[in-house]
Write a protein that holds these residues in place. Structure first.
Motif, PDB file in Angstrom:
ATOM      1  N   ALA A  85      18.401 -16.492  89.509  1.00 50.76           N
ATOM      2  CA  ALA A  85      19.202 -17.744  89.854  1.00 50.76           C
ATOM      3  C   ALA A  85      18.389 -18.873  89.612  1.00 50.76           C
ATOM      4  CB  ALA A  85      19.644 -17.912  91.463  1.00 50.76           C
ATOM      5  N   PRO A  86      17.038 -19.111  90.005  1.00 47.22           N
ATOM      6  CA  PRO A  86      16.388 -20.379  89.736  1.00 47.22           C
ATOM      7  C   PRO A  86      16.431 -20.263  88.286  1.00 47.22           C
ATOM      8  CG  PRO A  86      15.235 -19.229  91.238  1.00 47.22           C
ATOM      9  CD  PRO A  86      16.565 -18.212  90.922  1.00 47.22           C
ATOM     10  N   ALA A  87      15.979 -19.434  87.247  1.00 44.55           N
ATOM     11  CA  ALA A  87      16.229 -19.427  85.736  1.00 44.55           C
ATOM     12  C   ALA A  87      17.197 -19.904  85.279  1.00 44.55           C
ATOM     13  CB  ALA A  87      15.747 -18.136  85.218  1.00 44.55           C
ATOM     14  N   ALA A  88      18.679 -19.468  85.828  1.00 41.17           N
ATOM     15  CA  ALA A  88      19.859 -19.905  85.226  1.00 41.17           C
ATOM     16  C   ALA A  88      20.074 -21.327  85.739  1.00 41.17           C
ATOM     17  CB  ALA A  88      20.911 -18.974  85.931  1.00 41.17           C
ATOM     18  N   LYS A 291      29.073 -14.212  83.819  1.00 38.67           N
ATOM     19  CA  LYS A 291      29.758 -15.324  84.540  1.00 38.67           C
ATOM     20  C   LYS A 291      29.095 -16.228  85.422  1.00 38.67           C
ATOM     21  CE  LYS A 291      33.747 -13.376  83.251  1.00 38.67           C
ATOM     22  NZ  LYS A 291      34.506 -14.217  82.238  1.00 38.67           N
ATOM     23  N   LEU A 292      27.484 -15.861  85.584  1.00 35.04           N
ATOM     24  CA  LEU A 292      26.815 -16.628  86.423  1.00 35.04           C
ATOM     25  C   LEU A 292      26.737 -18.112  86.055  1.00 35.04           C
ATOM     26  CD1 LEU A 292      24.873 -16.774  88.713  1.00 35.04           C
ATOM     27  CD2 LEU A 292      22.991 -15.844  87.636  1.00 35.04           C
ATOM     28  N   VAL A 293      26.141 -18.348  84.587  1.00 36.16           N
ATOM     29  CA  VAL A 293      25.589 -19.535  84.252  1.00 36.16           C
ATOM     30  C   VAL A 293      27.021 -20.511  84.644  1.00 36.16           C
ATOM     31  CG1 VAL A 293      25.205 -20.840  82.484  1.00 36.16           C
ATOM     32  CG2 VAL A 293      24.065 -18.714  82.627  1.00 36.16           C
ATOM     33  N   LYS A 294      28.053 -20.091  84.333  1.00 35.11           N
ATOM     34  CA  LYS A 294      29.341 -20.905  84.340  1.00 35.11           C
ATOM     35  C   LYS A 294      29.747 -21.169  85.921  1.00 35.11           C
ATOM     36  CE  LYS A 294      34.098 -21.372  83.079  1.00 35.11           C
ATOM     37  NZ  LYS A 294      35.386 -20.625  82.309  1.00 35.11           N
ATOM     38  N   SER A 295      29.466 -20.021  86.461  1.00 37.18           N
ATOM     39  CA  SER A 295      29.638 -20.280  88.198  1.00 37.18           C
ATOM     40  C   SER A 295      28.737 -21.140  88.737  1.00 37.18           C
ATOM     41  CB  SER A 295      29.720 -18.866  88.712  1.00 37.18           C
ATOM     42  OG  SER A 295      28.321 -18.582  89.073  1.00 37.18           O
ATOM     43  N   LEU A 296      27.579 -21.564  88.132  1.00 34.50           N
ATOM     44  CA  LEU A 296      26.750 -22.562  88.707  1.00 34.50           C
ATOM     45  C   LEU A 296      27.031 -23.912  88.100  1.00 34.50           C
ATOM     46  CD1 LEU A 296      23.435 -20.245  88.736  1.00 34.50           C
ATOM     47  CD2 LEU A 296      24.898 -20.907  90.765  1.00 34.50           C
ATOM     48  N   GLY A 297      27.903 -24.098  87.413  1.00 38.92           N
ATOM     49  CA  GLY A 297      28.415 -25.350  86.855  1.00 38.92           C
ATOM     50  C   GLY A 297      27.854 -25.651  85.318  1.00 38.92           C
ATOM     51  N   ASP A 300      29.888 -21.610  79.790  1.00 35.22           N
ATOM     52  CA  ASP A 300      30.304 -20.183  79.671  1.00 35.22           C
ATOM     53  C   ASP A 300      29.510 -19.323  78.738  1.00 35.22           C
ATOM     54  OD1 ASP A 300      31.559 -17.904  80.029  1.00 35.22           O
ATOM     55  OD2 ASP A 300      33.526 -18.527  79.020  1.00 35.22           O
ATOM     56  N   VAL A 301      28.081 -18.897  79.105  1.00 36.47           N
ATOM     57  CA  VAL A 301      27.143 -18.261  78.336  1.00 36.47           C
ATOM     58  C   VAL A 301      27.000 -16.890  79.098  1.00 36.47           C
ATOM     59  CG1 VAL A 301      24.811 -18.459  77.490  1.00 36.47           C
ATOM     60  CG2 VAL A 301      25.992 -20.575  77.649  1.00 36.47           C
ATOM     61  N   PRO A 302      26.968 -15.949  78.235  1.00 40.60           N
ATOM     62  CA  PRO A 302      26.676 -14.685  78.650  1.00 40.60           C
ATOM     63  C   PRO A 302      25.229 -14.425  78.973  1.00 40.60           C
ATOM     64  CG  PRO A 302      26.985 -14.650  76.162  1.00 40.60           C
ATOM     65  CD  PRO A 302      27.483 -16.004  76.742  1.00 40.60           C
ATOM     66  N   ALA A 303      24.770 -13.455  79.680  1.00 37.56           N
ATOM     67  CA  ALA A 303      23.219 -13.305  79.895  1.00 37.56           C
ATOM     68  C   ALA A 303      23.030 -12.019  80.625  1.00 37.56           C
ATOM     69  CB  ALA A 303      22.988 -14.592  80.922  1.00 37.56           C
ATOM     70  N   VAL A 304      21.767 -11.351  80.263  1.00 36.90           N
ATOM     71  CA  VAL A 304      21.577 -10.227  80.924  1.00 36.90           C
ATOM     72  C   VAL A 304      19.916 -10.203  81.556  1.00 36.90           C
ATOM     73  CG1 VAL A 304      20.792  -9.290  78.775  1.00 36.90           C
ATOM     74  CG2 VAL A 304      21.324  -7.698  80.410  1.00 36.90           C
ATOM     75  N   GLY A 305      19.560  -9.660  82.408  1.00 37.62           N
ATOM     76  CA  GLY A 305      18.213  -9.686  82.822  1.00 37.62           C
ATOM     77  C   GLY A 305      17.710  -8.560  83.566  1.00 37.62           C
ATOM     78  N   PHE A 306      16.310  -9.028  83.979  1.00 35.63           N
ATOM     79  CA  PHE A 306      15.683  -7.633  84.799  1.00 35.63           C
ATOM     80  C   PHE A 306      14.523  -8.209  85.587  1.00 35.63           C
ATOM     81  CE2 PHE A 306      12.964  -7.094  81.186  1.00 35.63           C
ATOM     82  CZ  PHE A 306      11.901  -7.235  81.612  1.00 35.63           C
ATOM     83  N   GLY A 307      14.292  -7.633  86.568  1.00 34.35           N
ATOM     84  CA  GLY A 307      13.158  -7.905  87.415  1.00 34.35           C
ATOM     85  C   GLY A 307      12.554  -6.485  87.815  1.00 34.35           C
ATOM     86  N   LEU A 308      11.173  -6.660  87.662  1.00 36.63           N
ATOM     87  CA  LEU A 308      10.229  -5.432  87.993  1.00 36.63           C
ATOM     88  C   LEU A 308       9.406  -5.914  89.413  1.00 36.63           C
ATOM     89  CD1 LEU A 308       8.951  -4.675  84.522  1.00 36.63           C
ATOM     90  CD2 LEU A 308      10.853  -3.417  85.717  1.00 36.63           C
ATOM     91  N   GLY A 309       9.153  -4.646  90.064  1.00 32.22           N
ATOM     92  CA  GLY A 309       8.363  -5.293  91.393  1.00 32.22           C
ATOM     93  C   GLY A 309       6.901  -5.059  91.223  1.00 32.22           C
ATOM     94  N   LEU A 310       6.249  -6.101  90.987  1.00 30.36           N
ATOM     95  CA  LEU A 310       4.626  -6.108  90.658  1.00 30.36           C
ATOM     96  C   LEU A 310       3.965  -5.460  91.694  1.00 30.36           C
ATOM     97  CD1 LEU A 310       2.540  -6.921  88.502  1.00 30.36           C
ATOM     98  CD2 LEU A 310       2.605  -9.092  89.564  1.00 30.36           C
ATOM     99  N   ASP A 311       4.255  -5.520  92.860  1.00 27.18           N
ATOM    100  CA  ASP A 311       3.563  -4.721  94.026  1.00 27.18           C
ATOM    101  C   ASP A 311       4.023  -3.131  93.738  1.00 27.18           C
ATOM    102  OD1 ASP A 311       3.576  -7.193  96.238  1.00 27.18           O
ATOM    103  OD2 ASP A 311       5.074  -7.140  95.042  1.00 27.18           O
ATOM    104  N   ARG A 312       4.872  -2.735  93.453  1.00 23.93           N
ATOM    105  CA  ARG A 312       5.148  -1.389  92.980  1.00 23.93           C
ATOM    106  C   ARG A 312       4.400  -1.001  91.917  1.00 23.93           C
ATOM    107  NH1 ARG A 312      11.505  -0.749  95.114  1.00 23.93           N
ATOM    108  NH2 ARG A 312      11.101  -1.996  97.302  1.00 23.93           N
ATOM    109  N   LEU A 313       4.535  -1.666  90.931  1.00 29.93           N
ATOM    110  CA  LEU A 313       3.730  -1.234  89.591  1.00 29.93           C
ATOM    111  C   LEU A 313       2.246  -0.951  89.953  1.00 29.93           C
ATOM    112  CD1 LEU A 313       5.622  -3.433  87.049  1.00 29.93           C
ATOM    113  CD2 LEU A 313       5.853  -1.065  87.293  1.00 29.93           C
TER     114      LEU A 313
END
Length: 429
Positions: A85-88, A291-297, A300-313
């Motif tokens: 969300a912050p990146a978007a 739908k996220l970028v458009k929903s935040l105002g 209408d841009v498609p997007a995909v992403g991921f997050g990795l847990g650095l603590d667990r790695l």
């Protein structure tokens, strides 16, 4: 006076451990750059509304886990609980679409959730993530997964499996949700109190519940992949085909839902089987959020992403037995008080030459300095006394054993490098 302790669930990372973290971060930066992703750094504090609108008001993250406070201006702010969300928000605020049609970013940093703690799950945790804006194609989904697969391989973490699923979209998810609600209502009395609320407000979240009985009920629920519309079915099939093209092994797991409301179509998780993580076996995950970028105002841009847990790695890497702390090349000891300044100056010069050099700034007896040299694990030691100062000659001693090497002080850096390059100079054990 009472001792001041750290905040529960927010951990110090000390030397001996931090080198593992630095290795993962360094490896990720180099690899993500190879994929064409640039680093973005967003604030740790955002407007609370950002997470309510993106993550979802009925999610546990927003409802129970966020660190939210009112600032001196009366604004509701929250420590970021995740990175997408912050990146978007930054993507929208800086009008990035006007600058480039395809945007690929990665980020690293701390996130905050007031969670029930266990191994690998903390209240300040750290993530490495990536976001790709502007492509609706399955190839973008697979590029993300490939990037994680390659990172895990470079880190030597082989016992991690990729699980994938599709959540459908606005065309087919409502029909699935109706079937799911019908099924869950038949078992509502067996659901935990939280899931009884979720059943009314956001029934898909029931499939995320960690309660053992709720998980049993969820495992027998209707399969979302059987309810996909034709476009979503085709998208998911193409994701699998492209994974096959890259030779990436995966498991289709219809229970992969993720805990955030913004996902559409592809979702995925990387799950480790190592006992060091206990039940916190998911080391990362992500998916598509068109739908996220458009929903935040935004546009209408498609997007995909991921997050990795650095603590667990890092927990997994520590269990692997790999060594990450770079060895000390040289320890210089002053044999007498008159040699202390000369030794200190030599240490500074060797460091300028690029060598890792240790020196006991406390001085002390030669015996105590050599004990310190042993503790640092230095590859070589050099003792500087009056004779060495006056002659400009000294002895370079291998700490792992072997003959001392005569060295001119003015040639010390080059002699140490030559000695380090020889197979006969292994690291001290």
């Amino acid at each position: 006076m009472s001792k001041v302790s750290g905040v529960k669930g927010m951990n110090d990372i000390l030397p001996g451990d931090v080198e593992v973290w630095q290795h993962v971060e360094r490896t990720a930066r180099e690899l993500f750059g190879r994929f064409g992703y640039g680093e973005v750094r967003t604030p740790m504090v955002e407007d609370t509304a950002l997470f309510v609108r993106s993550v979802g008001e009925t999610t546990d993250i927003v409802g129970k886990e966020m660190y939210t406070f009112e600032d001196k201006g009366g604004r509701s702010l929250s420590l970021r609980p995740e990175g997408t969300a912050p990146a978007a928000r930054a993507y929208i605020e800086h009008s990035i679409l006007n600058q480039e049609p395809i945007t690929r970013w990665f980020y690293m940093g701390p996130m905050f959730r007031y969670e029930r703690m266990k191994t690998g799950r903390y209240r300040q945790f750290h993530q490495i993530g990536a976001e790709g804006y502007g492509s609706k194609e399955p190839a973008q989904d697979v590029e993300m997964m490939d990037m994680v697969v390659q990172l895990l391989q470079k880190l030597g973490l082989t016992d991690v499996s990729l699980n994938i699923n599709s959540l459908g979209d606005d065309a087919c998810r409502p029909g699935y949700q109706n079937r799911l609600v019908e099924y869950l209502r038949a078992h509502s009395s067996e659901l935990c109190a939280d899931c009884q609320v979720r059943l009314e407000k956001n029934p898909l979240r029931v499939l995320d519940c960690k309660n053992e009985r709720c998980q049993q009920i969820a495992n027998a629920a209707p399969n979302i992949t059987e309810s996909l519309c034709e476009p979503c079915r085709a998208h998911f099939a193409e994701v699998q085909r492209k994974l096959d093209v890259l030779g990436i092994k995966y498991v289709v797991n219809s229970r992969i839902m993720r805990g955030l409301d913004y996902y559409t179509r592809t979702t995925f998780e990387f799950i480790a089987s190592h006992p060091a993580l206990g039940t916190a076996s998911t080391v990362g995950g992500g998916g598509r959020y068109d739908k996220l970028v458009k929903s935040l105002g935004g546009p209408d841009v498609p997007a995909v992403g991921f997050g990795l847990g650095l603590d667990r790695l890092c927990l997994l890497l520590k269990e692997s037995g790999q060594q990450f702390s770079p060895p000390v090349d040289l320890f210089i000891a002053a044999a007498d008080e008159g040699s202390a300044d000369v030794a200190f100056g030599l240490v500074s010069r060797m460091r300028r030459e690029g060598l890792r050099v240790e020196f006991d700034t406390r001085g002390g007896s030669l015996k105590s300095q050599m004990k310190r040299a042993d503790k640092t694990g230095a590859r070589f030691t050099l003792v500087l006394g009056q004779n060495e100062r006056e002659s400009g000659q000294a002895q370079l001693k291998p700490m792992a054993g072997g003959d001392a090497i005569p060295v001119r002080l003015e040639d010390l850096a080059s002699t140490v490098r030559e000695a380090l390059a020889r197979p006969s100079a292994p690291p001290a054990s």
